[in-house]
Design a protein around this motif. Structure first.
Motif, PDB file in Angstrom:
ATOM      1  N   LEU A 139       0.800  -1.212  -0.076  1.00  0.00           N
ATOM      2  CA  LEU A 139      -0.023  -0.085   0.049  1.00  0.00           C
ATOM      3  C   LEU A 139       0.666   1.384  -0.066  1.00  0.00           C
ATOM      4  O   LEU A 139       1.791   1.465   0.862  1.00  0.00           O
ATOM      5  CB  LEU A 139      -0.740  -0.010   1.275  1.00  0.00           C
ATOM      6  N   ASP A 140       0.420   2.038  -1.055  1.00  0.00           N
ATOM      7  CA  ASP A 140       1.447   3.362  -0.914  1.00  0.00           C
ATOM      8  C   ASP A 140       1.009   4.293  -0.001  1.00  0.00           C
ATOM      9  O   ASP A 140      -0.018   5.567  -0.346  1.00  0.00           O
ATOM     10  CB  ASP A 140       1.371   3.892  -2.437  1.00  0.00           C
ATOM     11  N   VAL A 141       1.274   4.206   1.069  1.00  0.00           N
ATOM     12  CA  VAL A 141       0.757   5.249   2.280  1.00  0.00           C
ATOM     13  C   VAL A 141       1.358   6.519   1.997  1.00  0.00           C
ATOM     14  O   VAL A 141       0.624   7.549   2.477  1.00  0.00           O
ATOM     15  CB  VAL A 141       1.224   4.540   3.622  1.00  0.00           C
ATOM     16  N   GLY A 142       2.449   6.732   1.506  1.00  0.00           N
ATOM     17  CA  GLY A 142       2.958   8.107   1.014  1.00  0.00           C
ATOM     18  C   GLY A 142       2.002   8.937   0.017  1.00  0.00           C
ATOM     19  O   GLY A 142       1.909  10.047   0.379  1.00  0.00           O
ATOM     20  N   TRP A 143       1.710   8.247  -0.748  1.00  0.00           N
ATOM     21  CA  TRP A 143       0.739   8.931  -1.803  1.00  0.00           C
ATOM     22  C   TRP A 143      -0.532   9.092  -1.107  1.00  0.00           C
ATOM     23  O   TRP A 143      -1.294  10.364  -1.295  1.00  0.00           O
ATOM     24  CB  TRP A 143       0.811   7.820  -3.058  1.00  0.00           C
ATOM     25  N   LEU A 144      -1.121   8.226  -0.430  1.00  0.00           N
ATOM     26  CA  LEU A 144      -2.386   8.391   0.293  1.00  0.00           C
ATOM     27  C   LEU A 144      -2.069   9.631   1.173  1.00  0.00           C
ATOM     28  O   LEU A 144      -3.046  10.458   1.312  1.00  0.00           O
ATOM     29  CB  LEU A 144      -3.011   7.242   1.081  1.00  0.00           C
ATOM     30  N   ALA A 145      -1.071   9.629   1.904  1.00  0.00           N
ATOM     31  CA  ALA A 145      -0.965  10.940   3.017  1.00  0.00           C
ATOM     32  C   ALA A 145      -0.794  12.130   2.149  1.00  0.00           C
ATOM     33  O   ALA A 145      -1.346  13.122   2.539  1.00  0.00           O
ATOM     34  CB  ALA A 145       0.376  10.514   3.695  1.00  0.00           C
ATOM     35  N   ASP A 146      -0.315  12.124   0.993  1.00  0.00           N
ATOM     36  CA  ASP A 146      -0.128  13.430   0.112  1.00  0.00           C
ATOM     37  C   ASP A 146      -1.608  13.906  -0.125  1.00  0.00           C
ATOM     38  O   ASP A 146      -1.667  15.272  -0.404  1.00  0.00           O
ATOM     39  CB  ASP A 146       0.939  12.907  -1.003  1.00  0.00           C
ATOM     40  N   HIS A 147      -2.404  12.857  -0.261  1.00  0.00           N
ATOM     41  CA  HIS A 147      -3.726  13.020  -0.760  1.00  0.00           C
ATOM     42  C   HIS A 147      -4.773  13.293   0.422  1.00  0.00           C
ATOM     43  O   HIS A 147      -5.989  13.215   0.291  1.00  0.00           O
ATOM     44  CB  HIS A 147      -4.196  12.304  -1.500  1.00  0.00           C
ATOM     45  N   GLY A 148      -4.195  13.401   1.821  1.00  0.00           N
ATOM     46  CA  GLY A 148      -4.956  13.679   2.998  1.00  0.00           C
ATOM     47  C   GLY A 148      -5.552  12.464   3.724  1.00  0.00           C
ATOM     48  O   GLY A 148      -6.363  12.420   4.565  1.00  0.00           O
ATOM     49  N   ILE A 149      -5.051  11.302   3.262  1.00  0.00           N
ATOM     50  CA  ILE A 149      -5.712   9.932   4.002  1.00  0.00           C
ATOM     51  C   ILE A 149      -4.437   9.315   4.691  1.00  0.00           C
ATOM     52  O   ILE A 149      -3.438   9.038   4.143  1.00  0.00           O
ATOM     53  CB  ILE A 149      -5.992   9.077   2.711  1.00  0.00           C
ATOM     54  N   GLN A 150      -4.689   8.975   5.985  1.00  0.00           N
ATOM     55  CA  GLN A 150      -3.640   8.467   6.884  1.00  0.00           C
ATOM     56  C   GLN A 150      -4.257   6.859   7.132  1.00  0.00           C
ATOM     57  O   GLN A 150      -5.369   6.629   7.379  1.00  0.00           O
ATOM     58  CB  GLN A 150      -3.760   9.055   8.322  1.00  0.00           C
ATOM     59  N   VAL A 151      -3.298   6.215   6.654  1.00  0.00           N
ATOM     60  CA  VAL A 151      -3.626   4.523   6.833  1.00  0.00           C
ATOM     61  C   VAL A 151      -2.013   4.047   7.283  1.00  0.00           C
ATOM     62  O   VAL A 151      -1.239   4.646   7.004  1.00  0.00           O
ATOM     63  CB  VAL A 151      -4.332   3.905   5.424  1.00  0.00           C
ATOM     64  N   GLN A 152      -2.318   2.743   8.016  1.00  0.00           N
ATOM     65  CA  GLN A 152      -1.348   1.808   8.206  1.00  0.00           C
ATOM     66  C   GLN A 152      -0.572   1.408   7.130  1.00  0.00           C
ATOM     67  O   GLN A 152      -1.133   0.787   6.265  1.00  0.00           O
ATOM     68  CB  GLN A 152      -1.423   1.187   9.355  1.00  0.00           C
ATOM     69  N   GLN A 153       0.904   1.231   6.951  1.00  0.00           N
ATOM     70  CA  GLN A 153       1.487   0.447   6.075  1.00  0.00           C
ATOM     71  C   GLN A 153       1.106  -1.097   6.179  1.00  0.00           C
ATOM     72  O   GLN A 153       1.258  -1.755   7.061  1.00  0.00           O
ATOM     73  CB  GLN A 153       3.078   0.662   6.199  1.00  0.00           C
TER      74      GLN A 153
END
Length: 148
Positions: free
Chosen positions: A126-140
């Protein structure tokens, strides 16, 4: 300068140089670069708004990034790429079509990498970095290699 100070300085400089060389060596991943170039050249994969990228290649195992997982399903991811899909039901034809485009791109990336003779297994991360850049916080999380 006394002998101890000189030797101490040489020792610290040697340690710093060794750490820098180790860091540079860890960045040297030509096979990852080659496989990412293949992904960028594949029309279906390259045309998709999310860039599927090889994150790591080690001992025949290729790890590809993905924007979805069981923890973060496609119906939550797709409205990030396609804002017009926000608040649509999972069975809405537009959502189904967007899911199919995602499946086609992700499957195309996986098949392209799997075709390489030195690749024995493809895993997803899961690309947590890309999601975080789009305002979504998830665990790796690692995703099962069978997930296209």
């Amino acid at each position: 300068m006394d002998t101890f100070t000189r030797n101490y300085g040489i020792g610290l400089a040697s340690l710093a140089l060794a750490l820098v060389l180790f860091w540079l060596y860890s960045l040297w991943t030509p096979r990852v670069w080659e496989l990412n170039e293949l992904l960028e050249a594949e029309p279906v994969v390259a045309a998709y708004p999310y860039a599927f990228r090889l994150v790591e290649f080690n001992d025949g195992v290729a790890i590809l990034s993905t924007p979805r997982s069981f923890a973060f399903p496609a119906v939550r991811f797709l409205p990030i790429l396609y804002p017009e899909l926000a608040n649509l039901a999972q069975d809405d034809p537009r959502m189904v079509a967007a899911q199919q485009r995602l499946i086609d791109a992700q499957k195309g990336a996986m098949e392209l990498v799997q075709k390489q003779p030195d690749v024995r297994l493809v895993r997803w991360m899961l690309d947590v970095g890309w999601l975080a850049d789009h305002g979504i916080q998830v665990q790796q999380t690692d995703i099962d290699e069978a997930t296209p």
